[in-house]
Design an enzyme around this catalytic site. Structure first.
Site, PDB file in Angstrom:
ATOM      1  CD  GLU A   1      -9.862 105.404 137.515  1.00  0.00           C
ATOM      2  OE1 GLU A   1     -10.814 104.607 137.552  1.00  0.00           O
ATOM      3  OE2 GLU A   1      -9.067 105.557 138.461  1.00  0.00           O
TER       4      GLU A   1
ATOM      5  CG  ASP B   1      -9.515 106.384 144.356  1.00  0.00           C
ATOM      6  OD1 ASP B   1      -8.992 105.530 143.637  1.00  0.00           O
ATOM      7  OD2 ASP B   1     -10.716 106.361 144.677  1.00  0.00           O
TER       8      ASP B   1
ATOM      9  CD  GLU C   1     -18.425 107.992 144.015  1.00  0.00           C
ATOM     10  OE1 GLU C   1     -18.986 108.567 143.054  1.00  0.00           O
ATOM     11  OE2 GLU C   1     -17.438 107.251 143.872  1.00  0.00           O
TER      12      GLU C   1
ATOM     13  CD  GLU D   1     -10.310 101.107 145.193  1.00  0.00           C
ATOM     14  OE1 GLU D   1     -11.418 101.680 145.153  1.00  0.00           O
ATOM     15  OE2 GLU D   1      -9.448 101.246 144.317  1.00  0.00           O
TER      16      GLU D   1
HETATM   17  O1  GCW Z   1     -11.230 103.914 143.337  1.00  0.00           O
HETATM   18  C1  GCW Z   1     -10.818 103.821 142.010  1.00  0.00           C
HETATM   19  C2  GCW Z   1     -10.833 102.368 141.748  1.00  0.00           C
HETATM   20  C3  GCW Z   1     -11.582 101.938 140.514  1.00  0.00           C
HETATM   21  C4  GCW Z   1     -12.871 102.730 140.413  1.00  0.00           C
HETATM   22  C5  GCW Z   1     -12.525 104.196 140.260  1.00  0.00           C
HETATM   23  C6  GCW Z   1     -13.770 105.070 140.254  1.00  0.00           C
HETATM   24  C7  GCW Z   1     -14.977 101.990 139.519  1.00  0.00           C
HETATM   25  O2  GCW Z   1      -9.521 101.877 141.742  1.00  0.00           O
HETATM   26  O3  GCW Z   1     -11.819 100.559 140.623  1.00  0.00           O
HETATM   27  O4  GCW Z   1     -13.622 102.306 139.271  1.00  0.00           O
HETATM   28  O5  GCW Z   1     -11.691 104.661 141.316  1.00  0.00           O
HETATM   29  O6  GCW Z   1     -14.127 105.541 141.347  1.00  0.00           O
HETATM   30  O7  GCW Z   1     -14.354 105.254 139.200  1.00  0.00           O
END
Ligand code: GCW
Length: 727
Positions: free
Chosen positions: A315, A389, A411, A417
């Site tokens: 990212e 995610d 993790e 979220e």
């Molecule tokens: O879950 C996603 C999120 C990001 C997060 C990323 C990650 C900290 O949208 O906000 O960044 O993954 O886990 O690195």
């Protein structure tokens, strides 16, 4: 004879006066004390027995950790037993085995031999002179963990003062490093967290050290968390500068007595950004020298620093691939500099790229599995529970069990979220438990994710579990009063991955509210069904990543603009024929990354568990589900079940209005009302949208949508807390 109207007026006035006065008299319960309230136990024979049993507190040792244990035991017993004067017939001995009175401890040695250094023993036998309650371990921190366990068991009734047979309760953590990950920025915003600012007051540190850090330490130690990463994985190199290292040291000093080590996120480009170098290439000698010098400096300021958590080439974060180097080149560079200090590198496997046309769910496995065995012993590859995610439900990540020569950390996301932030109730222990208990079949039957991260199938030197914290400066720490349970649950499962969600919920309720059966019996079902309800009213039957864009709060199945792997269409693949992502051999074949046993079961649309159906299959709208309904109707029923569950919690919670303090009761009540409203919105938005593909009648048992699709598509949410685009 008082006229009835006058009588009613007097009664209402009395209620008004009493109600007005009440908040001033009942101790304000704003949730700050978390599960460490130590509210007086209800009047009972057991409570009386405790008062008669608990004698003076004797501390054997003088370390800060043991002092913390004594303080906690005094606070706990005084709170729980109200009138305790510690004059009962059994003293409490607190101290590590080698500091207890020698004469009496022979019997304990056998019990404690098998324990690791963090384990504890709670022991009582009338064979020991004075009939003491003994809380011990091999080390001081074992005694502290035992102290919190003792107080927890007094509240749960697991310990009974009337038992006159020997009591020997032992426990030890299965995983070495049990960490919170704070996605906290140095500006004090917190990514994806909706409970206030970051609790780390960077500007006033190191001079002013907030008392909140000590309470944070107590809360974490009470559930066995022994490490914390203070900063966001979307990292800021500034935290590695000398100025910030002294600030970090001040926090570390507060947490140390409670057995909590501090870690930081290392920005891979730090040698450029704060080191003045021209490159951060891990194979560049200057870069290696810079990291060694920086890490030596860190340890000169924080001698027991835990190590680094790294998000690299993910990212947009910098990393070794910027120099055509591998993850192993990058991780090993840091590991070599940390090794002399016994530090570790947790290197995240959350990698994917929109330039890669392969199914996003396959990319991390493809990138990391071939590197199995090429990482240093002090490198742990930190992997999210699922391949996309932190969705309300994901299949376990295929990397678990696929890298036997490399320690994998699990993790988990404690902050919600994708599950309604700090507004929606979703008790996550069932999600955590589902992941931990997932059988990967990579080492035959029973090779669960829990056993893999416990290192059962490999001789790894480090084992790690991490939870992305939901903590902020809100007085109740987590925004929603009931979401403290997720912080608690993460800690308890990190210590004992085999614990059941229900056991954990019961403990948490007894300590956070009280042990009254009506409260426990009402709250347990609510908590236990809440995660599934969120799955049902948002992403049921294996649907995933159909949330609103950016802030991820609320529905967005129509999202199709921008990079494909951040849209919703990429994942639900709805068309006139059906719904779902074909990840079998006729599709992206993500299933090839799982063991043959899993692949055979999940590739069969008749055999795959229905809660994963649309994750791995594109299914016709009229496909017959196990219930006999067609997919379209079954989908509707799941959305309705989710809404109905939330609706029922409102009544259940209302029934506790006279049993729970008005402050917390009111807060939860209004959030449940909002959760029902937003569950209905999610249901209606998704079903009206999917109906445009299914072209089938609205399912008969599903409440009609309150508005049309355009209404839901037009909803805009502003300033959603935790939205990184606003931080
Ligand atoms: O879950 C996603 C999120 C990001 C997060 C990323 C990650 C900290 O949208 O906000 O960044 O993954 O886990 O690195």
């Amino acid at each position: 004879m008082l006229h009835s109207l006058a009588r009613r007026r007097i009664k209402n006035t009395l209620f008004l006066l009493l109600g007005f006065a009440l908040p001033f008299f009942s101790q304000a319960e704003d949730g700050y004390k978390l599960w460490l309230r130590y509210a007086p136990l209800e009047e009972s024979a057991m409570t009386l027995s405790w008062t008669n049993s608990i004698g003076e507190l004797e501390l054997f040792g003088a370390s800060e950790t043991l002092q913390a244990a004594k303080t906690e035991m005094e606070l706990g017993i005084s709170g729980l037993l109200g009138n305790s004067d510690f004059k009962g017939q059994s003293p409490i001995w607190l101290g590590p085995l080698d500091q207890l009175p020698p004469a009496d401890t022979r019997a304990l040695r056998d019990e404690i031999q098998s324990l690791n250094d963090e384990g504890y023993l709670i022991y009582r036998s009338d064979a020991i002179e004075g009939d003491p309650w003994i809380v011990t371990g091999k080390t001081d921190i074992g005694v502290l963990y035992g102290t919190f366990a003792f107080l927890r068991m007094v509240q749960s009734g697991e310990l009974n003062p009337d038992l006159n047979q020997t009591i020997a309760i032992v426990s030890e953590p299965k995983i070495q490093h049990r960490l919170l990950n704070h996605w906290d920025n140095l500006t004090r915003t917190v990514e994806r967290v909706q409970s206030g600012q970051s609790i780390w007051e960077w500007f006033q540190l190191p001079d002013y050290v907030s008392p909140r850090y000590r309470d944070y330490a107590r809360a974490n130690a009470s559930v066995g968390i022994n490490g914390t990463v203070l900063t966001n994985v979307n990292s800021n190199a500034l935290v590695l500068t000398t100025e910030y290292l002294y600030k970090t040291a001040a926090i570390a000093n507060e947490l140390r007595p409670y057995g909590i080590k501090v870690y930081l996120t290392a920005r891979f480009s730090a040698p450029i950004e704060i080191g003045g170098l021209k490159t951060a290439d891990p194979l560049n000698a200057e870069v290696a020298k810079w990291w060694k010098k920086k890490i030596d400096e860190i340890y000169s300021i924080i001698p027991d620093f835990g190590g680094f958590l790294v998000k690299a080439n993910s990212e947009g974060q910098p990393g070794p691939q910027d120099y055509d180097r591998s993850h192993a080149d990058g991780a090993n560079l840091l590991a070599d500099a940390l090794a002399p200090h016994s530090g570790i590198v947790m290197w995240r496997a959350f990698v994917y790229s929109h330039k890669n046309t392969v199914d996003r769910a396959k990319q991390a496995y493809t990138e990391f599995v071939p590197m199995d065995g090429s990482f240093r012993d002090n490198v742990i590859i930190q992997t999210k529970n699922g391949p996309i995610d932190f969705m309300p439900r994901e299949p376990f990540h295929p990397m678990f069990g696929a890298m036997p020569k490399t320690p994998l950390a699990l993790e988990l996301q404690i902050t919600q979220e994708y599950l309604g932030g700090a507004v929606h109730l979703a008790y996550l222990a069932p999600l955590f438990e589902e992941v931990l208990d997932s059988d990967t079949f990579t080492n035959g039957q029973g090779s669960t994710v829990a056993k893999i991260i416990e290192g059962e199938f490999s001789d790894v030197q480090h084992t790690v579990i991490a939870g992305v914290a939901n903590i902020g400066t809100d007085r109740n720490w987590t925004g929603h009063p009931l979401l403290q349970s997720n912080w608690y649950a993460f800690g308890r499962l990190a210590w004992e991955p085999q614990l059941s969600s229900e056991t954990i919920a019961t403990e948490w309720i007894q300590q956070t509210f009280n042990a009254e059966p009506e409260i426990v019996d009402t709250l347990i079902p609510m908590l236990m069904e809440s995660r599934e309800a969120v799955v049902n009213y948002s992403m049921p039957l294996g649907l995933h990543h159909i949330m609103a864009r950016g802030h991820h709060y609320g529905p967005g199945p129509w999202v199709d603009e921008g990079r494909a792997d951040w849209t919703s269409l990429y994942y639900h693949r709805a068309d006139e024929q059906g719904l779902g992502f074909d990840r079998t051999s006729t599709g992206s074949n993500a299933l090839e990354q799982y063991s043959p046993t899993i692949r055979n079961q999940w590739s069969d649309v008749e055999k795959i568990p229905e809660e994963l159906l649309l994750w791995f299959h594109h299914v016709p709208w009229n496909f017959e589900m196990k219930s006999g309904n067609i997919l379209w109707d079954e989908l509707g029923l799941h959305y309705q079940m989710g809404v109905d569950a939330v609706r029922s919690w409102k009544e259940e919670w209302e029934s506790l209005s006279d049993k729970i303090d008005p402050e917390r009761h009111h807060h939860v009540a209004v959030l449940l009302k909002r959760q029902e409203r937003e569950a209905i919105e999610y249901k209606d938005a998704c079903l009206t949208y999917f109906q445009t593909f299914a072209n089938l009648p609205w399912p008969s048992k599903v409440e009609p949508a309150e508005h049309d699709l355009e209404f839901y598509k037009a909803i805009k949410r502003h300033h959603v807390p935790g939205d990184p685009s606003e931080q």
